[in-house]
Design a protein around this motif. Structure first.
Motif, PDB file in Angstrom:
ATOM      1  N   TRP A   1      28.180 -58.558   3.194  1.00  0.00           N
ATOM      2  CA  TRP A   1      26.781 -58.146   3.259  1.00  0.00           C
ATOM      3  C   TRP A   1      26.664 -56.628   3.302  1.00  0.00           C
TER       4      TRP A   1
ATOM      5  N   ARG B   1      25.098 -54.088   0.427  1.00  0.00           N
ATOM      6  CA  ARG B   1      23.938 -53.244   0.741  1.00  0.00           C
ATOM      7  C   ARG B   1      24.238 -51.770   0.510  1.00  0.00           C
TER       8      ARG B   1
ATOM      9  N   PHE C   1      21.070 -58.960   0.669  1.00  0.00           N
ATOM     10  CA  PHE C   1      22.344 -58.370   0.308  1.00  0.00           C
ATOM     11  C   PHE C   1      22.208 -57.120  -0.558  1.00  0.00           C
TER      12      PHE C   1
END
Length: 131
Positions: free
Chosen positions: A103, A107, A129
């Motif tokens: 994740w 990002r 995400f």
């Protein structure tokens, strides 16, 4: 008649024109890089969130969206790490930490790519995400 090409546009030592938002965009990119380096050196992530907090008040809306996204990513990530660390006692913590790592990288990379293009984050308050 004076020639504009031969005139000094600003007094000595002062820039002719200050590009708007350049410093904030540099801070946005630096924070993403610090977050990515933070996987190896965790104090870099802490430095990144400090920079994001320090620069967010002087940022234009597009840059502020990245800084809000970065700050949220830091705190949600820290919560996931703490939760994962506690849950390692029952062995599911490793799964929590693996999901957090995917994740976070997603990002930070998508956020950095948007920052390099000069685009704002679509949903800085989201948990998705991508930026």
């Amino acid at each position: 008649m004076s020639d504009p090409m031969t005139q000094d546009p600003a007094p000595y030592g002062e820039p002719a024109e200050k590009p708007s938002g350049l410093r904030s965009w540099d801070a946005v990119k630096l924070v993403y890089v610090l977050y990515l380096v933070g996987f190896a050196v965790p104090l870099c992530a802490l430095a990144g969130v400090v920079i994001a907090y320090a620069k967010r008040d002087e940022a234009a809306p597009a840059e502020a969206s990245h800084m809000a996204f970065q700050i949220r990513s830091f705190w949600v990530g820290l919560g996931a790490i703490v939760l994962g660390a506690v849950l390692t006692l029952v062995l599911v913590g490793w799964l929590v930490m693996a999901i957090w790592a995917v994740w976070a990288v997603a990002r930070f990379v998508t956020g950095l790519l948007k920052a390099l293009d000069g685009k704002p984050v679509a949903d800085p308050d989201g948990y998705g995400f991508t930026a």
